[in-house]
Motif scaffolding. Structure first.
Motif, PDB file in Angstrom:
ATOM      1  N   ARG A   5      36.276  -1.730  35.406  1.00 39.51           N
ATOM      2  CA  ARG A   5      37.393  -2.064  34.583  1.00 39.51           C
ATOM      3  C   ARG A   5      36.581  -2.496  33.265  1.00 39.51           C
ATOM      4  NH1 ARG A   5      42.653  -0.545  33.700  1.00 39.51           N
ATOM      5  NH2 ARG A   5      43.781  -2.288  32.583  1.00 39.51           N
ATOM      6  N   LEU A   6      35.648  -3.365  33.454  1.00 33.14           N
ATOM      7  CA  LEU A   6      35.096  -4.057  31.997  1.00 33.14           C
ATOM      8  C   LEU A   6      33.858  -3.020  31.372  1.00 33.14           C
ATOM      9  CD1 LEU A   6      34.491  -7.615  33.570  1.00 33.14           C
ATOM     10  CD2 LEU A   6      36.406  -6.746  31.796  1.00 33.14           C
ATOM     11  N   LEU A   7      33.331  -2.196  32.062  1.00 28.07           N
ATOM     12  CA  LEU A   7      32.052  -1.552  31.577  1.00 28.07           C
ATOM     13  C   LEU A   7      32.427  -0.678  30.291  1.00 28.07           C
ATOM     14  CD1 LEU A   7      29.466  -0.095  31.972  1.00 28.07           C
ATOM     15  CD2 LEU A   7      30.258   1.718  33.124  1.00 28.07           C
ATOM     16  N   PRO A   8      33.921  -0.077  29.999  1.00 27.44           N
ATOM     17  CA  PRO A   8      33.891   0.509  28.685  1.00 27.44           C
ATOM     18  C   PRO A   8      33.813  -0.390  27.435  1.00 27.44           C
ATOM     19  CG  PRO A   8      35.338   1.727  30.547  1.00 27.44           C
ATOM     20  CD  PRO A   8      34.849   0.394  31.139  1.00 27.44           C
ATOM     21  N   GLU A   9      34.251  -1.652  27.906  1.00 27.20           N
ATOM     22  CA  GLU A   9      34.459  -2.755  26.843  1.00 27.20           C
ATOM     23  C   GLU A   9      33.100  -3.291  26.672  1.00 27.20           C
ATOM     24  OE1 GLU A   9      36.973  -3.634  24.752  1.00 27.20           O
ATOM     25  OE2 GLU A   9      38.246  -2.199  25.689  1.00 27.20           O
ATOM     26  N   ALA A  10      32.319  -3.204  27.675  1.00 27.46           N
ATOM     27  CA  ALA A  10      30.986  -3.487  27.433  1.00 27.46           C
ATOM     28  C   ALA A  10      30.134  -2.796  26.584  1.00 27.46           C
ATOM     29  CB  ALA A  10      30.277  -4.045  28.646  1.00 27.46           C
ATOM     30  N   LYS A  11      30.503  -1.399  26.857  1.00 26.15           N
ATOM     31  CA  LYS A  11      29.646  -0.396  25.830  1.00 26.15           C
ATOM     32  C   LYS A  11      29.924  -0.692  24.510  1.00 26.15           C
ATOM     33  CE  LYS A  11      28.922   3.131  29.578  1.00 26.15           C
ATOM     34  NZ  LYS A  11      29.306   4.392  30.203  1.00 26.15           N
ATOM     35  N   LYS A  12      31.252  -0.847  24.252  1.00 26.04           N
ATOM     36  CA  LYS A  12      31.742  -0.975  22.810  1.00 26.04           C
ATOM     37  C   LYS A  12      31.039  -1.909  22.388  1.00 26.04           C
ATOM     38  CE  LYS A  12      36.369   0.791  23.604  1.00 26.04           C
ATOM     39  NZ  LYS A  12      37.760   0.549  23.590  1.00 26.04           N
ATOM     40  N   VAL A  13      30.978  -3.338  22.878  1.00 35.44           N
ATOM     41  CA  VAL A  13      30.290  -4.447  22.316  1.00 35.44           C
ATOM     42  C   VAL A  13      28.830  -4.332  22.242  1.00 35.44           C
ATOM     43  CG1 VAL A  13      29.681  -6.753  22.646  1.00 35.44           C
ATOM     44  CG2 VAL A  13      31.998  -6.016  23.399  1.00 35.44           C
ATOM     45  N   VAL A  14      28.108  -3.626  23.063  1.00 37.28           N
ATOM     46  CA  VAL A  14      26.756  -3.284  22.749  1.00 37.28           C
ATOM     47  C   VAL A  14      26.451  -2.279  21.661  1.00 37.28           C
ATOM     48  CG1 VAL A  14      24.734  -2.258  24.144  1.00 37.28           C
ATOM     49  CG2 VAL A  14      26.157  -3.755  25.175  1.00 37.28           C
ATOM     50  N   ALA A  15      27.130  -1.358  21.619  1.00 35.93           N
ATOM     51  CA  ALA A  15      27.057  -0.250  20.602  1.00 35.93           C
ATOM     52  C   ALA A  15      27.457  -1.075  19.321  1.00 35.93           C
ATOM     53  CB  ALA A  15      27.984   0.912  20.808  1.00 35.93           C
ATOM     54  N   GLN A  16      28.263  -1.963  19.046  1.00 37.96           N
ATOM     55  CA  GLN A  16      28.645  -2.459  17.949  1.00 37.96           C
ATOM     56  C   GLN A  16      27.711  -3.337  17.463  1.00 37.96           C
ATOM     57  OE1 GLN A  16      31.577  -1.778  15.939  1.00 37.96           O
ATOM     58  NE2 GLN A  16      30.474  -3.192  14.514  1.00 37.96           N
ATOM     59  N   ALA A  17      26.961  -4.173  18.494  1.00 38.87           N
ATOM     60  CA  ALA A  17      26.072  -5.191  18.113  1.00 38.87           C
ATOM     61  C   ALA A  17      24.889  -4.143  17.729  1.00 38.87           C
ATOM     62  CB  ALA A  17      25.450  -5.852  19.466  1.00 38.87           C
ATOM     63  N   GLY A  18      24.376  -3.092  18.189  1.00 38.50           N
ATOM     64  CA  GLY A  18      23.274  -2.224  17.826  1.00 38.50           C
ATOM     65  C   GLY A  18      23.665  -1.979  16.309  1.00 38.50           C
ATOM     66  N   LEU A  19      24.816  -1.635  16.039  1.00 40.77           N
ATOM     67  CA  LEU A  19      25.321  -1.085  14.789  1.00 40.77           C
ATOM     68  C   LEU A  19      25.057  -2.079  13.758  1.00 40.77           C
ATOM     69  CD1 LEU A  19      26.526   1.288  12.819  1.00 40.77           C
ATOM     70  CD2 LEU A  19      28.517   0.480  13.477  1.00 40.77           C
ATOM     71  N   PHE A  20      25.304  -3.335  13.874  1.00 43.95           N
ATOM     72  CA  PHE A  20      25.312  -4.735  13.316  1.00 43.95           C
ATOM     73  C   PHE A  20      23.879  -4.674  12.846  1.00 43.95           C
ATOM     74  CE2 PHE A  20      24.441  -9.196  13.102  1.00 43.95           C
ATOM     75  CZ  PHE A  20      25.109  -9.173  11.836  1.00 43.95           C
ATOM     76  N   LEU A  21      23.110  -4.869  13.986  1.00 43.13           N
ATOM     77  CA  LEU A  21      21.688  -5.019  13.803  1.00 43.13           C
ATOM     78  C   LEU A  21      20.903  -3.984  12.916  1.00 43.13           C
ATOM     79  CD1 LEU A  21      20.493  -6.246  17.237  1.00 43.13           C
ATOM     80  CD2 LEU A  21      20.777  -7.330  15.399  1.00 43.13           C
ATOM     81  N   HIS A  22      21.383  -2.761  12.771  1.00 42.77           N
ATOM     82  CA  HIS A  22      21.012  -1.663  12.047  1.00 42.77           C
ATOM     83  C   HIS A  22      21.273  -1.740  10.652  1.00 42.77           C
ATOM     84  CE1 HIS A  22      20.061   2.243  10.343  1.00 42.77           C
ATOM     85  NE2 HIS A  22      21.194   2.392   9.843  1.00 42.77           N
ATOM     86  N   HIS A  23      22.760  -2.278  10.391  1.00 43.63           N
ATOM     87  CA  HIS A  23      22.949  -2.751   8.932  1.00 43.63           C
ATOM     88  C   HIS A  23      22.343  -3.963   8.332  1.00 43.63           C
ATOM     89  CE1 HIS A  23      25.894   0.447   8.524  1.00 43.63           C
ATOM     90  NE2 HIS A  23      26.601   0.010   9.474  1.00 43.63           N
ATOM     91  N   ALA A  24      22.155  -4.960   9.498  1.00 42.99           N
ATOM     92  CA  ALA A  24      21.285  -5.999   9.175  1.00 42.99           C
ATOM     93  C   ALA A  24      19.760  -5.888   8.529  1.00 42.99           C
ATOM     94  CB  ALA A  24      21.359  -7.248  10.105  1.00 42.99           C
ATOM     95  N   GLU A  25      19.237  -4.942   9.277  1.00 42.97           N
ATOM     96  CA  GLU A  25      18.058  -4.405   8.954  1.00 42.97           C
ATOM     97  C   GLU A  25      17.954  -3.805   7.584  1.00 42.97           C
ATOM     98  OE1 GLU A  25      14.219  -2.009  10.449  1.00 42.97           O
ATOM     99  OE2 GLU A  25      16.283  -1.718  11.545  1.00 42.97           O
ATOM    100  N   GLN A  26      18.947  -3.017   7.149  1.00 41.13           N
ATOM    101  CA  GLN A  26      19.036  -1.965   6.100  1.00 41.13           C
ATOM    102  C   GLN A  26      19.279  -3.158   4.991  1.00 41.13           C
ATOM    103  OE1 GLN A  26      17.622   0.684   7.331  1.00 41.13           O
ATOM    104  NE2 GLN A  26      19.104   1.819   5.787  1.00 41.13           N
ATOM    105  N   VAL A  27      20.145  -4.101   5.251  1.00 40.31           N
ATOM    106  CA  VAL A  27      20.492  -5.187   4.104  1.00 40.31           C
ATOM    107  C   VAL A  27      19.061  -5.893   3.635  1.00 40.31           C
ATOM    108  CG1 VAL A  27      21.923  -6.937   3.473  1.00 40.31           C
ATOM    109  CG2 VAL A  27      22.748  -5.202   4.634  1.00 40.31           C
ATOM    110  N   ALA A  28      18.433  -6.317   4.652  1.00 39.17           N
ATOM    111  CA  ALA A  28      17.399  -7.063   4.589  1.00 39.17           C
ATOM    112  C   ALA A  28      16.327  -6.503   3.886  1.00 39.17           C
ATOM    113  CB  ALA A  28      16.831  -7.625   5.993  1.00 39.17           C
ATOM    114  N   LYS A  29      16.194  -5.096   4.061  1.00 45.27           N
ATOM    115  CA  LYS A  29      15.499  -4.256   3.177  1.00 45.27           C
ATOM    116  C   LYS A  29      15.912  -3.846   1.653  1.00 45.27           C
ATOM    117  CE  LYS A  29      13.029  -2.492   7.241  1.00 45.27           C
ATOM    118  NZ  LYS A  29      12.623  -1.303   8.054  1.00 45.27           N
ATOM    119  N   GLY A  30      17.144  -4.239   1.477  1.00 43.57           N
ATOM    120  CA  GLY A  30      17.377  -3.993   0.230  1.00 43.57           C
ATOM    121  C   GLY A  30      17.884  -2.441   0.142  1.00 43.57           C
ATOM    122  N   ARG A  31      18.223  -1.657   1.314  1.00 44.08           N
ATOM    123  CA  ARG A  31      18.696  -0.380   1.405  1.00 44.08           C
ATOM    124  C   ARG A  31      20.253  -0.097   1.570  1.00 44.08           C
ATOM    125  NH1 ARG A  31      14.817   3.055   2.264  1.00 44.08           N
ATOM    126  NH2 ARG A  31      12.793   2.464   2.679  1.00 44.08           N
TER     127      ARG A  31
END
Length: 286
Positions: A63-89
């Motif tokens: 029951r919890l696995l689909p929500e966990a996948k969403k959170v993990v994917a969102q966290a990965g997307l956030f980290l990607h954006h954070a890296e792009q922002v930090a590099k000025g991209r």
């Protein structure tokens, strides 16, 4: 919630085996067991059962696995954006430009946008004095201005510009004759402070006294009036890039006709996007 625990949950659910999941996560099997146990204690629910055929999700885990996948994917997307922002991209850049950079500034913007498509850009035509104020307030990140600006602004010189006399046609008149025959078109002081100052310096240096002057709002109006044959103007040489064919460009004598144009910024603000743009502008004139 620690996203490492959720990622361990997701990977173990996908692998169905502690050893394989630990290998995929690049951690030891005991460390993975500890993470799963900690997560189960946090949610107060058993997520896995162990059997002869490996590890299986409980009903609650399923029951919890689909929500966990969403959170993990969102966290990965956030980290990607954070890296792009930090590099000025990724981010935002507000730039100003003036008469002398009317042609140069948009070219820099085009090259920057090609290399950093994730950055939103605004470019506004502003007098240098106004750009100095906006740079210090943070309303602009960079400005193409007359240099050097006053501290605390930093700058890099890009090119020289100089005054020329722009007239309706080439009929052999001297500079003094042009300024006696036609009104001298000038920008309002609030709009063209730097250009007006340079114009006054030149006129005083050459002891030239125009018969009359007319103030207008913008450079496009000045060009239109010259085309109509109702005035002449002392304009930056760089404006010739946007002037229509047929206008007469007269070089001017003396040392009061030249100034430096550069890019300015406030070093008190940290801004990776701005620093990337400055590097583009510096390299553009090599």
């Amino acid at each position: 919630m620690n996203t490492r625990l959720l990622r361990a949950f997701v990977v173990l659910a996908e692998k169905g085996n502690y050893a394989l999941a630990a290998e995929a996560l690049a951690i030891s099997q005991p460390a993975l067991t500890k993470q799963i146990n900690l997560l189960e204690s946090r949610v107060n629910l058993m997520l896995f059962t162990r059997g002869r055929h490996g590890t299986a999700l409980t009903a609650g885990g399923q029951r919890l696995l689909p929500e966990a996948k969403k959170v993990v994917a969102q966290a990965g997307l956030f980290l990607h954006h954070a890296e792009q922002v930090a590099k000025g991209r990724e981010g935002f850049l507000a730039a100003g430009f003036g008469l002398s950079s009317f042609y140069f500034a948009p070219q820099c913007i085009a090259q920057f946008r090609a290399q950093f498509p994730g950055v939103d850009i605004t470019l506004e035509d502003l007098p240098s004095a106004q750009q100095y104020e906006m740079l210090q307030s943070g309303a602009l990140q960079v400005g193409f201005v007359r240099v050097p600006p006053a501290k605390p602004l930093s700058y890099h010189s890009l090119f020289d510009d100089n005054l020329v006399l722009v007239t309706p046609e080439n009929n052999g008149l001297s500079i003094e004759d042009w300024l006696q025959k036609f009104p001298l078109l000038r920008l309002y002081p609030a709009r063209g402070g730097g250009l007006n100052t340079q114009t006054t310096l030149f006129l005083h240096d050459q002891h030239i006294f125009p018969a009359s002057t007319q103030q207008v709002e913008d450079i496009q109006t000045i060009v239109a009036l010259i085309i109509a044959g109702t005035g002449v103007a002392l304009l930056p040489q760089s404006v010739v890039h946007i002037a229509p064919p047929g206008l007469n460009i007269v070089p001017l004598p003396g040392g009061a006709t030249r100034w430096q144009v550069g890019i300015a910024w406030d070093p008190r603000y940290d801004d990776s996007v701005r620093d990337n743009f400055i590097a583009i502008a510096k390299g553009f004139v090599r």
